[in-house]
Design an enzyme around this catalytic site. Structure first.
Site, short mmCIF file in Angstrom:
data_model
loop_
_atom_site.label_atom_id
_atom_site.label_comp_id
_atom_site.label_asym_id
_atom_site.label_seq_id
_atom_site.Cartn_x
_atom_site.Cartn_y
_atom_site.Cartn_z
N SER A 1 0.70 -1.04 -0.09
CA SER A 1 -0.82 -0.02 -0.06
C SER A 1 0.68 1.36 0.06
CB SER A 1 -1.04 -0.03 1.41
OG SER A 1 -2.11 -1.08 0.82
N SER B 1 0.61 3.38 -2.50
CA SER B 1 -0.17 4.57 -2.62
C SER B 1 -0.83 4.98 -1.97
CB SER B 1 -1.04 3.38 -3.88
OG SER B 1 -1.55 2.94 -3.31
N ASP C 1 -7.34 -0.50 2.09
CA ASP C 1 -6.22 0.23 2.86
C ASP C 1 -5.78 1.62 3.22
OD1 ASP C 1 -5.33 -2.14 1.24
OD2 ASP C 1 -4.70 -1.20 -0.47
#
Length: 364
Positions: free
Chosen positions: A106, A108, A152
């Protein structure tokens, strides 16, 4: 000023966050750090130590696919907050990342959430972290074009040290579940296969579409409401779409596995979680078809060297696997995985110990 947000590992509950399911992620020690300043000219600029050049775009020009690449995750947060009616102006950001890119950890979401905290502080929005998480999800879905769920971002913003976050994506409720492997003489190893994946390439979205189609075929809002017996109703539909039944079976069984893992953690029986990790990987490999040879080899080699259980984590098609390992076998498992990769002619993996850590925060 600077804000930092962690990567995350999902202990179990993969590919169920967009199906109304429950999942159990925890935050990593690795952080993405964003230094940010407001701008008066209505523009967004971004630079990163991991990328060349500077991205410069007017706020009014942020749209699906623009800016392209990594900066879309950050710019998309501003777009989402503005679309929700919040008074957000220009921003200049400089990014330093230690969350590995494309490793299924994760990176991003870490970038999105660090930017979201920065915007909230700098523009005095006063938003709850759940609202910031929702803006990050919308940025990823609509600007970047990755059809991810909300696990996330929730983990990155809401995690606490020494715990895993039980997230119910149907109603948004959360619970901190005590999770300190070292106290039980265990470690969670994260095995980065170095096979890079990109969730906006269509394969992830295709899995989500199959799940949503299966729920609709059963007359359900999401597969959270389905049982294994209910899935028999997909056999006729499956003649038209052979993927529906196995995709749905993964979701239903994975949600059940999360409940079993949480019950074991609540009872202080972490060592008994291993077989459920193994079952999760097999379901992701066979029914959901999101694994790859490197992930399968990492899990098999870890188990053979003494891991209590192992599975891929994250969106799949590459990225990382996790292994639950007795502390005395960490070196053995690490060496066995690296040797197995070398024997198979794969590039060397990166193996690290994951410590359940705190969520995103301002750091200076």
């Amino acid at each position: 000023m600077r804000w930092a947000a962690p990567g995350r590992v999902n202990l179990i509950g993969e590919h169920v966050d967009y199906a109304g399911g429950v999942c159990l992620p925890f935050a990593l020690a690795e952080r993405t750090v964003v230094e940010a300043h407001t701008r008066a000219d209505g523009r967004f600029t971004a630079r990163s130590t991991a990328e060349d050049g500077v991205v410069d775009v007017a706020l009014d020009e942020i749209a699906p696919g623009s800016p392209a690449g990594w900066a879309g995750y950050a710019a998309g947060v501003l777009w989402a907050l503005r679309a929700a009616g919040h008074a957000v102006g220009g921003l200049d950001v400089a990014v330093t990342a230690t969350v590995p890119l494309g490793a299924g950890l994760s990176s991003s979401a870490a970038l999105e959430c660090a930017v979201a905290l920065a915007v909230d502080d700098l523009y005095g929005l006063g938003l709850a972290r759940t609202e910031l998480a929702a803006a990050c999800v919308r940025a990823e879905n609509e600007i970047v074009g990755a059809a991810t769920g909300g696990m996330d971002q929730a983990a990155v913003l809401l995690a606490t040290a020494g715990h895993a976050l039980l997230l119910d994506t149907r109603d948004g409720s959360t619970r901190q579940v005590p999770f300190a492997p070292a106290d039980d003489g265990l470690a969670v190893l994260v095995i980065d296969t170095r096979v890079r994946h990109h969730l906006a390439d269509g394969r992830y979205g295709a899995r989500r579409a199959s799940v949503e189609k299966a729920a609709a075929a059963l007359g359900l809002a999401t597969l959270r409401e389905a049982t294994l017996r209910d899935l028999e109703g997909l056999r006729d539909v499956e003649r038209l779409d052979v993927d529906l039944l196995p995709r749905a079976r993964h979701v239903v069984t994975e949600i059940a596995r999360v409940a079993e893992v949480v019950a074991l953690l609540d009872d202080g029986r972490l060592r008994e979680v291993g077989p459920l990790l193994d079952a999760s990987h097999e379901s992701l490999r066979v029914d959901y078809e999101v694994s790859c040879p490197e992930l399968d080899l990492a899990c098999a080699a870890a188990r053979a060297a003494g891991a209590l259980g192992a599975r891929m984590t994250g969106g799949g098609f590459g990225g990382s696997a996790i292994a639950l390992v007795p502390l005395g076998r960490v070196d053995d498992v690490t060496r066995a995985v690296c040797d197995a990769f070398a024997a198979a002619g794969y590039g060397g993996p990166t193996v690290r110990t994951a410590e359940p850590s705190a969520g995103a925060s301002r750091v200076g």
